[in-house]
Write a protein that holds these residues in place. Structure first.
Motif, PDB file in Angstrom:
ATOM      1  N   ILE A  35     -24.423  -8.268 -43.063  1.00 35.31           N
ATOM      2  CA  ILE A  35     -24.061  -8.903 -44.338  1.00 35.31           C
ATOM      3  C   ILE A  35     -25.298  -9.175 -45.177  1.00 35.31           C
ATOM      4  O   ILE A  35     -25.314  -8.914 -46.389  1.00 35.31           O
ATOM      5  CB  ILE A  35     -23.258 -10.195 -44.077  1.00 35.31           C
ATOM      6  N   ILE A  36     -26.351  -9.687 -44.556  1.00 33.84           N
ATOM      7  CA  ILE A  36     -27.593  -9.974 -45.278  1.00 33.84           C
ATOM      8  C   ILE A  36     -28.201  -8.685 -45.823  1.00 33.84           C
ATOM      9  O   ILE A  36     -28.648  -8.639 -46.975  1.00 33.84           O
ATOM     10  CB  ILE A  36     -28.576 -10.719 -44.360  1.00 33.84           C
ATOM     11  N   ALA A  37     -28.216  -7.634 -45.028  1.00 33.07           N
ATOM     12  CA  ALA A  37     -28.789  -6.364 -45.482  1.00 33.07           C
ATOM     13  C   ALA A  37     -27.987  -5.784 -46.647  1.00 33.07           C
ATOM     14  O   ALA A  37     -28.549  -5.128 -47.529  1.00 33.07           O
ATOM     15  CB  ALA A  37     -28.822  -5.362 -44.332  1.00 33.07           C
ATOM     16  N   ARG A  38     -26.699  -6.031 -46.660  1.00 32.63           N
ATOM     17  CA  ARG A  38     -25.861  -5.489 -47.731  1.00 32.63           C
ATOM     18  C   ARG A  38     -26.111  -6.181 -49.067  1.00 32.63           C
ATOM     19  O   ARG A  38     -26.116  -5.534 -50.109  1.00 32.63           O
ATOM     20  CB  ARG A  38     -24.398  -5.631 -47.342  1.00 32.63           C
ATOM     21  N   TYR A  39     -26.335  -7.474 -49.050  1.00 33.63           N
ATOM     22  CA  TYR A  39     -26.425  -8.224 -50.296  1.00 33.63           C
ATOM     23  C   TYR A  39     -27.850  -8.510 -50.768  1.00 33.63           C
ATOM     24  O   TYR A  39     -28.040  -8.928 -51.898  1.00 33.63           O
ATOM     25  CB  TYR A  39     -25.649  -9.537 -50.173  1.00 33.63           C
ATOM     26  N   PHE A  40     -28.853  -8.309 -49.914  1.00 34.67           N
ATOM     27  CA  PHE A  40     -30.238  -8.524 -50.325  1.00 34.67           C
ATOM     28  C   PHE A  40     -30.851  -7.206 -50.763  1.00 34.67           C
ATOM     29  O   PHE A  40     -30.452  -6.135 -50.312  1.00 34.67           O
ATOM     30  CB  PHE A  40     -31.070  -9.077 -49.171  1.00 34.67           C
ATOM     31  N   SER A  41     -31.847  -7.300 -51.636  1.00 37.89           N
ATOM     32  CA  SER A  41     -32.604  -6.098 -51.985  1.00 37.89           C
ATOM     33  C   SER A  41     -33.542  -5.771 -50.818  1.00 37.89           C
ATOM     34  O   SER A  41     -33.678  -6.538 -49.868  1.00 37.89           O
ATOM     35  CB  SER A  41     -33.411  -6.332 -53.261  1.00 37.89           C
ATOM     36  N   THR A  42     -34.203  -4.631 -50.915  1.00 34.18           N
ATOM     37  CA  THR A  42     -35.107  -4.212 -49.845  1.00 34.18           C
ATOM     38  C   THR A  42     -36.229  -5.216 -49.641  1.00 34.18           C
ATOM     39  O   THR A  42     -36.555  -5.579 -48.506  1.00 34.18           O
ATOM     40  CB  THR A  42     -35.697  -2.825 -50.167  1.00 34.18           C
ATOM     41  N   ALA A  43     -36.829  -5.680 -50.731  1.00 33.53           N
ATOM     42  CA  ALA A  43     -37.928  -6.643 -50.641  1.00 33.53           C
ATOM     43  C   ALA A  43     -37.445  -7.983 -50.076  1.00 33.53           C
ATOM     44  O   ALA A  43     -38.111  -8.581 -49.226  1.00 33.53           O
ATOM     45  CB  ALA A  43     -38.563  -6.840 -52.010  1.00 33.53           C
ATOM     46  N   GLU A  44     -36.282  -8.452 -50.512  1.00 32.69           N
ATOM     47  CA  GLU A  44     -35.740  -9.710 -50.013  1.00 32.69           C
ATOM     48  C   GLU A  44     -35.412  -9.618 -48.530  1.00 32.69           C
ATOM     49  O   GLU A  44     -35.657 -10.566 -47.769  1.00 32.69           O
ATOM     50  CB  GLU A  44     -34.495 -10.107 -50.795  1.00 32.69           C
ATOM     51  N   TYR A  45     -34.889  -8.499 -48.114  1.00 28.99           N
ATOM     52  CA  TYR A  45     -34.569  -8.317 -46.692  1.00 28.99           C
ATOM     53  C   TYR A  45     -35.836  -8.298 -45.848  1.00 28.99           C
ATOM     54  O   TYR A  45     -35.882  -8.847 -44.757  1.00 28.99           O
ATOM     55  CB  TYR A  45     -33.767  -7.038 -46.486  1.00 28.99           C
ATOM     56  N   GLY A  46     -36.885  -7.668 -46.381  1.00 29.71           N
ATOM     57  CA  GLY A  46     -38.169  -7.657 -45.676  1.00 29.71           C
ATOM     58  C   GLY A  46     -38.735  -9.058 -45.515  1.00 29.71           C
ATOM     59  O   GLY A  46     -39.222  -9.427 -44.443  1.00 29.71           O
ATOM     60  N   VAL A  47     -38.665  -9.860 -46.561  1.00 25.93           N
ATOM     61  CA  VAL A  47     -39.137 -11.246 -46.489  1.00 25.93           C
ATOM     62  C   VAL A  47     -38.291 -12.035 -45.497  1.00 25.93           C
ATOM     63  O   VAL A  47     -38.809 -12.834 -44.711  1.00 25.93           O
ATOM     64  CB  VAL A  47     -39.112 -11.901 -47.891  1.00 25.93           C
ATOM     65  N   PHE A  48     -36.997 -11.809 -45.498  1.00 22.55           N
ATOM     66  CA  PHE A  48     -36.105 -12.494 -44.555  1.00 22.55           C
ATOM     67  C   PHE A  48     -36.491 -12.155 -43.115  1.00 22.55           C
ATOM     68  O   PHE A  48     -36.537 -13.040 -42.255  1.00 22.55           O
ATOM     69  CB  PHE A  48     -34.651 -12.107 -44.826  1.00 22.55           C
ATOM     70  N   ASN A  49     -36.773 -10.900 -42.840  1.00 22.42           N
ATOM     71  CA  ASN A  49     -37.146 -10.494 -41.488  1.00 22.42           C
ATOM     72  C   ASN A  49     -38.491 -11.044 -41.067  1.00 22.42           C
ATOM     73  O   ASN A  49     -38.721 -11.327 -39.895  1.00 22.42           O
ATOM     74  CB  ASN A  49     -37.133  -8.970 -41.340  1.00 22.42           C
ATOM     75  N   LEU A  50     -39.399 -11.189 -42.008  1.00 21.35           N
ATOM     76  CA  LEU A  50     -40.697 -11.767 -41.694  1.00 21.35           C
ATOM     77  C   LEU A  50     -40.577 -13.255 -41.360  1.00 21.35           C
ATOM     78  O   LEU A  50     -41.314 -13.767 -40.517  1.00 21.35           O
ATOM     79  CB  LEU A  50     -41.681 -11.588 -42.840  1.00 21.35           C
ATOM     80  N   ALA A  51     -39.656 -13.916 -42.031  1.00 24.93           N
ATOM     81  CA  ALA A  51     -39.469 -15.348 -41.789  1.00 24.93           C
ATOM     82  C   ALA A  51     -38.737 -15.521 -40.478  1.00 24.93           C
ATOM     83  O   ALA A  51     -38.982 -16.322 -39.679  1.00 24.93           O
ATOM     84  CB  ALA A  51     -38.664 -15.983 -42.917  1.00 24.93           C
TER      85      ALA A  51
END
Length: 51
Positions: A35-51
């Motif tokens: 769900i997160i990957a679907r609604y976030f942009s590539t950059a936002e998803y990358g930041v989410f994974n780093l956090a």
């Protein structure tokens, strides 16, 4: 039933509960990431994974 048989049955029941909980937890983790990957942009998803 003997005491050893009852103890093994309790251990098996506990292990089954832990296994079911682990599988359910993994499913919800996978679902939330999809769900997160679907609604976030590539950059936002990358930041989410780093956090």
């Amino acid at each position: 039933m003997s005491e050893a048989s009852q103890a093994l049955q309790k251990i098996a029941r506990g292990a089954g509960i832990v296994f079911a909980g682990t599988v359910i937890s993994m499913f919800f983790g996978f679902l939330s990431r999809a769900i997160i990957a679907r609604y976030f942009s590539t950059a936002e998803y990358g930041v989410f994974n780093l956090a």
